[in-house]
Design a protein around this motif. Structure first.
Motif, short mmCIF file in Angstrom:
data_model
loop_
_atom_site.label_atom_id
_atom_site.label_comp_id
_atom_site.label_asym_id
_atom_site.label_seq_id
_atom_site.Cartn_x
_atom_site.Cartn_y
_atom_site.Cartn_z
N GLU A 27 0.84 -1.19 0.00
CA GLU A 27 0.00 0.00 0.00
C GLU A 27 0.88 1.24 0.00
N TYR A 28 0.56 2.19 -0.88
CA TYR A 28 1.38 3.39 -1.05
C TYR A 28 0.55 4.63 -0.75
N LEU A 29 1.10 5.51 0.05
CA LEU A 29 0.47 6.79 0.33
C LEU A 29 1.13 7.85 -0.53
N LEU A 30 0.33 8.59 -1.28
CA LEU A 30 0.85 9.64 -2.15
C LEU A 30 0.07 10.93 -1.93
N ARG A 31 0.67 12.02 -2.37
CA ARG A 31 0.03 13.33 -2.29
C ARG A 31 -0.03 13.90 -3.71
N VAL A 32 -1.17 14.47 -4.06
CA VAL A 32 -1.33 15.01 -5.40
C VAL A 32 -1.76 16.46 -5.34
N GLN A 33 -1.22 17.24 -6.24
CA GLN A 33 -1.64 18.63 -6.39
C GLN A 33 -2.42 18.73 -7.69
N TRP A 34 -3.67 19.19 -7.58
CA TRP A 34 -4.55 19.25 -8.74
C TRP A 34 -4.37 20.57 -9.50
N ALA A 35 -4.64 20.52 -10.78
CA ALA A 35 -4.64 21.74 -11.59
C ALA A 35 -5.96 22.47 -11.35
N VAL A 36 -5.87 23.72 -10.92
CA VAL A 36 -7.07 24.46 -10.54
C VAL A 36 -7.95 24.83 -11.73
N ASP A 37 -7.39 24.83 -12.92
CA ASP A 37 -8.17 25.22 -14.09
C ASP A 37 -8.77 24.02 -14.82
N TYR A 38 -8.72 22.84 -14.19
CA TYR A 38 -9.29 21.64 -14.81
C TYR A 38 -10.58 21.29 -14.09
N ASP A 39 -11.68 21.20 -14.86
CA ASP A 39 -12.98 20.92 -14.27
C ASP A 39 -13.18 19.42 -14.11
N ASP A 40 -13.26 18.96 -12.86
CA ASP A 40 -13.57 17.56 -12.61
C ASP A 40 -14.42 17.47 -11.35
N VAL A 41 -14.62 16.25 -10.86
CA VAL A 41 -15.49 16.03 -9.71
C VAL A 41 -15.00 16.81 -8.50
N LEU A 42 -13.71 16.79 -8.22
CA LEU A 42 -13.19 17.42 -7.01
C LEU A 42 -13.35 18.94 -7.03
#
Length: 217
Positions: A76-91
């Motif tokens: 099991e791997y724990l990762l951290r992600v930074q999302w692109a603010v200009d991309y429209d998705d569920v989050l």
């Protein structure tokens, strides 16, 4: 009245779904979402595979700025992600509509999200916004918030899944079977297995820990 909903999204429609192109047998679970003014940075777990370079298993996606390995426990791997603010998705839509994400689990078949709104209209607003952005969500469950104290008994389906998972070694470390194995035995999807296990465990904890004095933070 506070309302909870469950919905699904095709695996390829969510940025982290690119991992399934290389590792179709893994599952991905968002652990925590931290809303910020200009970006959402969650932690997530990748489970069900052992690889030397888990970061490299993710293909580039316009919705992701950066993925960083944090830690690992067995497979099991724990990762951290930074999302692109200009991309429209569920989050980004959840953040925009102020609907809380309770849980999100992804497999090669689909992503399953559980969310909570202060009112039923909050969920409706979120759905409408997704339609405006052509985000293909499918609502599978909608219900009023249930107090933890009422969750004292397992359903037959939850008990069946929990007993099978326990007997087959799903809770061992490393795991001896996968959710897919359990799903094949029960003739249900991996998402249904995950839901039954999660809700069953939640009910058990709710019925056994409600009288325990909470720890101070």
């Amino acid at each position: 009245m506070a309302t909870e909903a469950t919905f699904t999204v095709p695996s390829e429609q969510f940025p982290l779904g690119t991992i399934f192109e290389q590792l179709p047998g893994v599952s991905v679970e968002l652990e925590r979402i931290i809303p910020a003014r200009d970006v959402v940075i969650p932690y997530f777990w990748v489970r069900g595979v052992a690889v030397d370079d888990i970061e490299g298993a993710f293909s580039e996606h316009p919705g992701v700025k950066q993925i960083e390995f944090v830690d690992s426990v067995d497979d099991e791997y724990l990762l951290r992600v930074q999302w692109a603010v200009d991309y429209d998705d569920v989050l980004t839509t959840l953040t925009e509509t102020k609907v809380a994400l309770i849980e999100a689990i992804g497999t090669s078949k689909q992503w399953t999200f559980e969310i909570r709104g202060d009112t039923r209209s909050d969920i409706a607003t979120f759905q409408s916004r997704c339609r405006e952005l052509d985000i293909p969500i499918t609502l599978t469950e909608l219900h009023a918030l249930t107090p933890v104290e009422t969750a004292t008994e397992l359903t037959d389906k939850q008990q069946e899944a929990l007993v099978l998972a326990f007997e087959w070694g799903y809770f061992e470390s490393p795991r001896e079977v996968t959710m897919e194995d359990i799903g094949d035995e029960l003739a249900i999807s991996e998402q249904a297995v995950a839901s039954r296990l999660r809700r069953g465990i939640k009910q058990i904890l709710g019925s056994t820990l409600t009288d325990v004095t909470p720890h101070s933070r």
